[in-house]
Design a protein around this motif. Structure first.
Motif, short mmCIF file in Angstrom:
data_model
loop_
_atom_site.label_atom_id
_atom_site.label_comp_id
_atom_site.label_asym_id
_atom_site.label_seq_id
_atom_site.Cartn_x
_atom_site.Cartn_y
_atom_site.Cartn_z
N CYS A 253 2.05 2.78 -3.85
CA CYS A 253 2.42 1.44 -4.31
C CYS A 253 2.20 0.40 -3.22
O CYS A 253 2.78 0.48 -2.13
N ARG A 254 1.37 -0.59 -3.51
CA ARG A 254 1.08 -1.64 -2.54
C ARG A 254 2.29 -2.55 -2.29
O ARG A 254 2.44 -3.09 -1.20
N ILE B 263 5.55 -1.59 -2.36
CA ILE B 263 6.42 -0.85 -1.46
C ILE B 263 5.83 -0.85 -0.05
O ILE B 263 6.54 -1.04 0.94
N ASP B 264 4.51 -0.67 0.02
CA ASP B 264 3.83 -0.69 1.32
C ASP B 264 4.01 -2.03 2.03
O ASP B 264 4.31 -2.09 3.21
N ALA B 265 3.83 -3.13 1.30
CA ALA B 265 3.95 -4.47 1.87
C ALA B 265 5.40 -4.74 2.31
O ALA B 265 5.62 -5.39 3.34
N LEU B 266 6.36 -4.25 1.57
CA LEU B 266 7.76 -4.45 1.94
C LEU B 266 8.13 -3.65 3.20
O LEU B 266 8.98 -4.06 3.96
N GLY B 267 7.46 -2.53 3.41
CA GLY B 267 7.75 -1.68 4.54
C GLY B 267 7.14 -2.14 5.85
O GLY B 267 7.49 -1.64 6.90
N ARG B 268 6.24 -3.10 5.78
CA ARG B 268 5.59 -3.57 7.01
C ARG B 268 6.51 -4.40 7.84
O ARG B 268 7.27 -5.19 7.47
N GLN C 189 -1.74 -6.91 -6.95
CA GLN C 189 -2.35 -5.80 -6.22
C GLN C 189 -1.89 -4.45 -6.75
O GLN C 189 -2.41 -3.41 -6.35
N CYS C 190 -0.91 -4.45 -7.65
CA CYS C 190 -0.36 -3.21 -8.17
C CYS C 190 -1.43 -2.43 -8.92
O CYS C 190 -2.13 -2.96 -9.79
N GLN C 191 -1.55 -1.14 -8.59
CA GLN C 191 -2.52 -0.26 -9.24
C GLN C 191 -1.89 0.55 -10.37
O GLN C 191 -2.57 1.34 -11.00
N HIS C 192 -0.60 0.39 -10.59
CA HIS C 192 0.14 1.12 -11.62
C HIS C 192 0.03 2.62 -11.44
O HIS C 192 0.03 3.38 -12.41
N GLY C 193 -0.04 3.03 -10.18
CA GLY C 193 -0.13 4.45 -9.87
C GLY C 193 1.23 5.01 -9.53
O GLY C 193 2.25 4.65 -10.14
N GLU C 194 1.26 5.85 -8.53
CA GLU C 194 2.51 6.48 -8.10
C GLU C 194 3.14 5.66 -6.97
O GLU C 194 2.46 4.94 -6.25
#
Length: 132
Positions: free
Chosen positions: A124-125, A127-132, A115-120
């Motif tokens: 970051c998906r 980091i987002d998923a880990l934060g849920r 799912q990584c978009q290689h953006g900023e």
């Protein structure tokens, strides 16, 4: 005179840290050896063999409670091996469970990575998923 060993020699011969040997003594897995006139621990060949047994069982992943059971069973030489077999089968089942859990974890991480978009970082998906 029988061969004796210092705690450092025991550690070197079995690739065991001195503090681990002391821990095994406190835990009752290894009997406390007699002390020399200078108050140093004096280990025997029996201690060395038992420590080697403990180390090998730990290398095979047996938890301390099962190592204790294996040591107790090993002392009963005229007893059937059935209880040893049961312990080993239980350990194998636990290893298989851990392998399944690790496989599932790997799949989940691979899914997140795809799912990584290689953006900023802010987008970051992973980091987002880990934060849920």
């Amino acid at each position: 005179m029988p061969q004796t060993y210092s705690i450092g020699e025991m550690g070197r011969l079995t690739n065991t840290k001195v503090e681990t040997i002391r821990y095994y003594e406190r835990a009752g897995l290894l009997t406390s050896p007699p002390r020399s006139a200078g108050n140093y621990r004096v280990y025997t060949q029996k201690h060395l063999g038992r420590l080697g047994f403990i180390r090998r069982a730990r290398e095979l992943g047996f938890p301390l409670n099962q190592v204790r059971m294996l040591l107790d069973l090993a002392a009963q030489t005229d007893r059937s091996c059935e209880d040893v077999d049961i312990l080993v089968r239980e350990h194998i089942l636990e290893i298989d469970r851990k392998i399944r859990d690790l496989h599932s974890l790997r799949q989940e991480l691979n899914h997140l990575l795809k799912q990584c978009q290689h953006g900023e970082i802010g987008e970051c998906r992973i980091i987002d998923a880990l934060g849920r």
